[in-house]
Design a protein around this motif. Structure first.
Motif, mmCIF file in Angstrom:
data_model
loop_
_atom_site.group_PDB
_atom_site.id
_atom_site.type_symbol
_atom_site.label_atom_id
_atom_site.label_comp_id
_atom_site.label_asym_id
_atom_site.label_seq_id
_atom_site.Cartn_x
_atom_site.Cartn_y
_atom_site.Cartn_z
ATOM 1 N N ILE A 1 -2.568 -1.797 2.097
ATOM 2 C CA ILE A 1 -1.884 -2.031 3.372
ATOM 3 C C ILE A 1 -1.492 -0.697 3.998
ATOM 4 C CG2 ILE A 1 0.199 -3.002 4.428
ATOM 5 C CD1 ILE A 1 -0.099 -5.354 2.401
ATOM 6 N N GLU A 2 -0.993 0.218 3.191
ATOM 7 C CA GLU A 2 -0.628 1.548 3.700
ATOM 8 C C GLU A 2 -1.855 2.314 4.189
ATOM 9 O OE1 GLU A 2 1.577 3.337 0.515
ATOM 10 O OE2 GLU A 2 3.298 2.004 0.833
ATOM 11 N N MET A 3 -2.959 2.222 3.443
ATOM 12 C CA MET A 3 -4.201 2.874 3.858
ATOM 13 C C MET A 3 -4.686 2.300 5.184
ATOM 14 S SD MET A 3 -6.426 3.164 0.347
ATOM 15 C CE MET A 3 -7.865 3.882 1.158
ATOM 16 N N ALA A 4 -4.626 0.985 5.328
ATOM 17 C CA ALA A 4 -5.071 0.328 6.556
ATOM 18 C C ALA A 4 -4.190 0.730 7.733
ATOM 19 C CB ALA A 4 -5.063 -1.184 6.371
ATOM 20 N N GLU A 5 -2.895 0.827 7.484
ATOM 21 C CA GLU A 5 -1.982 1.242 8.544
ATOM 22 C C GLU A 5 -2.328 2.653 9.023
ATOM 23 O OE1 GLU A 5 2.723 0.871 9.457
ATOM 24 O OE2 GLU A 5 2.179 1.514 7.433
ATOM 25 N N ASP A 6 -2.564 3.558 8.087
ATOM 26 C CA ASP A 6 -2.931 4.933 8.428
ATOM 27 C C ASP A 6 -4.261 4.993 9.184
ATOM 28 O OD1 ASP A 6 -0.633 5.844 7.200
ATOM 29 O OD2 ASP A 6 -1.654 6.438 5.342
ATOM 30 N N ALA A 7 -5.180 4.066 8.868
ATOM 31 C CA ALA A 7 -6.506 4.062 9.483
ATOM 32 C C ALA A 7 -6.588 3.166 10.718
ATOM 33 C CB ALA A 7 -7.536 3.614 8.450
ATOM 34 N N ASP A 8 -5.467 2.548 11.100
ATOM 35 C CA ASP A 8 -5.427 1.680 12.274
ATOM 36 C C ASP A 8 -6.362 0.474 12.116
ATOM 37 O OD1 ASP A 8 -4.399 0.974 14.780
ATOM 38 O OD2 ASP A 8 -6.079 1.913 15.825
#
Length: 118
Positions: A81-88
């Motif tokens: 979820i954090e990775m996805a947030e950073d990658a938009d």
């Protein structure tokens, strides 16, 4: 089709990115093998997968995929979820299996998309 329409159609829930769900997708790719996803390469694609590991986010980033729906009730971990947030990247999930999910999207008109030049 908008991502929000796909999530609603699949009776899904968002894990992150609901505020960006008005993004348009032109096609969908259903796969658990990221090598198959890489071979698919289309513009404005919605990825459906049952694979829940960071490689999914990395593949989506590489191919400029902005929305992922996890099938079969799979739930991404906090790290994803954090990775996805950073990658938009929008993350959502559905309880439906891959076959039913792809069928519902196809039936709703999500059929074609332009191939991106490699």
């Amino acid at each position: 089709m908008k991502v929000s329409e796909a999530v609603t159609l699949l009776e899904g829930q968002y894990f992150i990115g609901e505020e960006k769900a008005d993004r348009e997708v032109a096609s969908a790719c259903g796969a658990d093998l990221m090598s198959d996803v890489m071979a698919f390469v289309k513009d404005r694609v919605l990825l459906l997968t049952g694979l829940v590991n960071p490689q999914v986010i990395r593949t989506a980033e590489l191919l400029d995929i902005h929305a992922i729906i996890f099938v079969r009730g799979k739930v991404p971990g906090r790290d994803m979820i954090e990775m996805a947030e950073d990658a938009d990247i929008i993350l959502a999930g559905t309880k439906h299996p891959m076959f039913i999910s792809c069928g519902k999207l196809f039936e709703a008109g999500l059929r074609t998309g332009g191939t991106r030049a490699i």
